[in-house]
Design an enzyme around this catalytic site. Structure first.
Site, PDB file in Angstrom:
ATOM      1  N   ASP A  20      -5.701   7.799  -5.636  1.00 22.50           N
ATOM      2  CA  ASP A  20      -5.976   8.864  -5.405  1.00 22.50           C
ATOM      3  C   ASP A  20      -6.889   8.684  -4.235  1.00 22.50           C
ATOM      4  O   ASP A  20      -6.342   9.856  -3.447  1.00 22.50           O
ATOM      5  CB  ASP A  20      -6.179   8.949  -6.173  1.00 22.50           C
ATOM      6  CG  ASP A  20      -7.213  10.343  -6.754  1.00 22.50           C
ATOM      7  OD1 ASP A  20      -6.054  11.174  -5.902  1.00 22.50           O
ATOM      8  OD2 ASP A  20      -7.316  11.501  -7.736  1.00 22.50           O
TER       9      ASP A  20
ATOM     10  N   ASP B  52       1.275  -0.999  -0.499  1.00 25.37           N
ATOM     11  CA  ASP B  52      -0.193  -0.319  -0.146  1.00 25.37           C
ATOM     12  C   ASP B  52       1.132   0.587  -0.228  1.00 25.37           C
ATOM     13  O   ASP B  52       1.515   1.382   1.187  1.00 25.37           O
ATOM     14  CB  ASP B  52      -0.803  -0.005   0.891  1.00 25.37           C
ATOM     15  CG  ASP B  52      -2.137   1.111   1.343  1.00 25.37           C
ATOM     16  OD1 ASP B  52      -1.696   2.046   0.608  1.00 25.37           O
ATOM     17  OD2 ASP B  52      -2.506   1.008   2.445  1.00 25.37           O
ATOM     18  N   ILE B  53       0.871   1.345  -1.018  1.00 23.93           N
ATOM     19  CA  ILE B  53       1.804   3.135  -0.752  1.00 23.93           C
ATOM     20  C   ILE B  53       1.397   4.163  -0.529  1.00 23.93           C
ATOM     21  O   ILE B  53       2.752   4.958  -0.028  1.00 23.93           O
ATOM     22  CB  ILE B  53       1.519   3.863  -2.723  1.00 23.93           C
ATOM     23  CG1 ILE B  53       2.774   4.233  -3.001  1.00 23.93           C
ATOM     24  CG2 ILE B  53       0.508   4.615  -2.548  1.00 23.93           C
ATOM     25  CD1 ILE B  53       3.386   4.779  -4.552  1.00 23.93           C
TER      26      ILE B  53
HETATM   27  N1  AR6 Z   1      -0.862   1.372  -2.753  1.00 21.12           N
HETATM   28  C1  AR6 Z   1      -0.567   1.124  -3.872  1.00 21.12           C
HETATM   29  N2  AR6 Z   1      -1.658   1.130  -5.259  1.00 21.12           N
HETATM   30  C2  AR6 Z   1      -2.406   0.866  -5.553  1.00 21.12           C
HETATM   31  C3  AR6 Z   1      -3.261   1.059  -4.178  1.00 21.12           C
HETATM   32  C4  AR6 Z   1      -2.886   1.713  -2.702  1.00 21.12           C
HETATM   33  N3  AR6 Z   1      -3.418   1.532  -1.635  1.00 21.12           N
HETATM   34  N4  AR6 Z   1      -5.223   1.472  -4.466  1.00 21.12           N
HETATM   35  C5  AR6 Z   1      -4.938   1.205  -5.244  1.00 21.12           C
HETATM   36  N5  AR6 Z   1      -3.803   0.547  -5.748  1.00 21.12           N
HETATM   37  P1  AR6 Z   1      -5.929   3.384 -10.617  1.00 21.12           P
HETATM   38  P2  AR6 Z   1      -5.379   4.862 -12.642  1.00 21.12           P
HETATM   39  C6  AR6 Z   1      -3.183   0.500  -7.280  1.00 21.12           C
HETATM   40  O1  AR6 Z   1      -7.820   3.174 -10.731  1.00 21.12           O
HETATM   41  O2  AR6 Z   1      -5.536   3.788 -13.546  1.00 21.12           O
HETATM   42  C7  AR6 Z   1      -8.260   7.396  -9.663  1.00 21.12           C
HETATM   43  O3  AR6 Z   1     -10.072   8.116  -9.414  1.00 21.12           O
HETATM   44  C8  AR6 Z   1      -4.993  -0.200  -8.390  1.00 21.12           C
HETATM   45  O4  AR6 Z   1      -4.949  -1.757  -7.948  1.00 21.12           O
HETATM   46  O5  AR6 Z   1      -6.153   4.187  -8.931  1.00 21.12           O
HETATM   47  O6  AR6 Z   1      -4.136   5.718 -13.230  1.00 21.12           O
HETATM   48  C9  AR6 Z   1      -7.871   8.494 -10.154  1.00 21.12           C
HETATM   49  O7  AR6 Z   1      -8.838  10.202  -9.707  1.00 21.12           O
HETATM   50  C10 AR6 Z   1      -4.291  -0.144  -9.755  1.00 21.12           C
HETATM   51  O8  AR6 Z   1      -3.292  -1.595  -9.904  1.00 21.12           O
HETATM   52  O9  AR6 Z   1      -5.511   4.846 -10.594  1.00 21.12           O
HETATM   53  C11 AR6 Z   1      -8.492   8.979 -11.360  1.00 21.12           C
HETATM   54  O10 AR6 Z   1      -9.658   9.454 -11.540  1.00 21.12           O
HETATM   55  C12 AR6 Z   1      -3.441   0.943  -9.554  1.00 21.12           C
HETATM   56  O11 AR6 Z   1      -3.199   1.242  -8.530  1.00 21.12           O
HETATM   57  C13 AR6 Z   1      -8.535   7.385 -12.581  1.00 21.12           C
HETATM   58  O12 AR6 Z   1      -8.647   6.753 -10.777  1.00 21.12           O
HETATM   59  C14 AR6 Z   1      -4.132   2.178  -9.934  1.00 21.12           C
HETATM   60  O13 AR6 Z   1      -4.980   2.491 -10.422  1.00 21.12           O
HETATM   61  C15 AR6 Z   1      -6.441   6.796 -12.452  1.00 21.12           C
HETATM   62  O14 AR6 Z   1      -6.823   5.110 -12.691  1.00 21.12           O
END
Ligand code: AR6
Length: 176
Positions: A40, A16-17
């Site tokens: 995010d 978890d980042i």
């Molecule tokens: N730590 C690390 N990675 C994570 C965490 C965490 N706590 N939570 C989720 N991930 P996404 P995107 C992973 O959807 O595709 C948002 O609503 C997740 O499993 O977060 O760039 C923004 O506001 C996946 O592998 O980002 C934008 O509207 C990765 O992070 C939109 O989503 C990225 O998934 C951005 O979409």
């Protein structure tokens, strides 16, 4: 998995980042910097309201660019909010935009004199980028950057699940 490029370490972990202690953590934000789901949402929840106030001040960040805020209650010093491309079939310049999101984030980190930075898998969640391709671009861009920039000592890819980790590991093995 961990590799060395010159003096720098590139490491892949499942995690978890929001728990990372690197100088910088990178957020996969949207252009309006309004917060959202995924990583995010997790970063804003863990950091507290101060970084959202900074995001409102900044107002906007186009895809492929990155902006910096402080890190609120997180252990990092800064959050770099970058915006990856929404994947629309791969013919809309998504690859260049994803590469740019990583490179601009690394450049902002260097400007802040950071030595360590953690990335999530930008665009690989809600934005729909195919995982393997997203992993390859993330790793190739990072490797090329640390070859040219001595300041960054550690780049961690903090991957939220085993399948994402496995994709990054396989792509990293192909690149080294
Ligand atoms: N730590 C690390 N990675 C994570 C965490 C965490 N706590 N939570 C989720 N991930 P996404 P995107 C992973 O959807 O595709 C948002 O609503 C997740 O499993 O977060 O760039 C923004 O506001 C996946 O592998 O980002 C934008 O509207 C990765 O992070 C939109 O989503 C990225 O998934 C951005 O979409």
């Amino acid at each position: 998995m961990e590799i060395n490029i010159n003096e720098a370490v590139i490491s892949l972990v499942v995690g978890d980042i929001t728990k990372e202690k690197t100088d910088v953590i990178v957020n996969a934000a949207n252009s309006g910097l309004r917060g959202g789901g995924g990583v995010d949402g997790a970063i804003h929840r863990a950091a507290g309201p101060s970084i959202m106030a900074e995001c409102r001040q900044i107002g906007y960040c186009p895809a492929g660019q990155a902006v910096v805020t402080t890190a609120g209650n997180l252990q990092a010093k800064y959050v770099i909010h970058t915006v990856g491309p929404v994947y629309r079939g791969g013919t809309k310049g998504e690859d260049r935009l994803l590469e740019s999101a990583y490179r601009e984030s690394l450049e902002q980190a260097v400007r802040k004199k950071a030595a360590s930075i953690s990335f999530p898998a930008i665009s690989a969640g809600v934005y729909g980028y195919p995982l393997r391709e997203a992993a390859r671009i993330a790793l190739k861009t990072t490797i090329d950057f640390v070859k040219e920039n001595q300041r960054i000592e550690l780049v961690r890819f903090v991957l939220f699940s085993r399948d994402v980790y496995d994709a990054f590991e396989e792509e990293l093995k192909k690149l080294v």
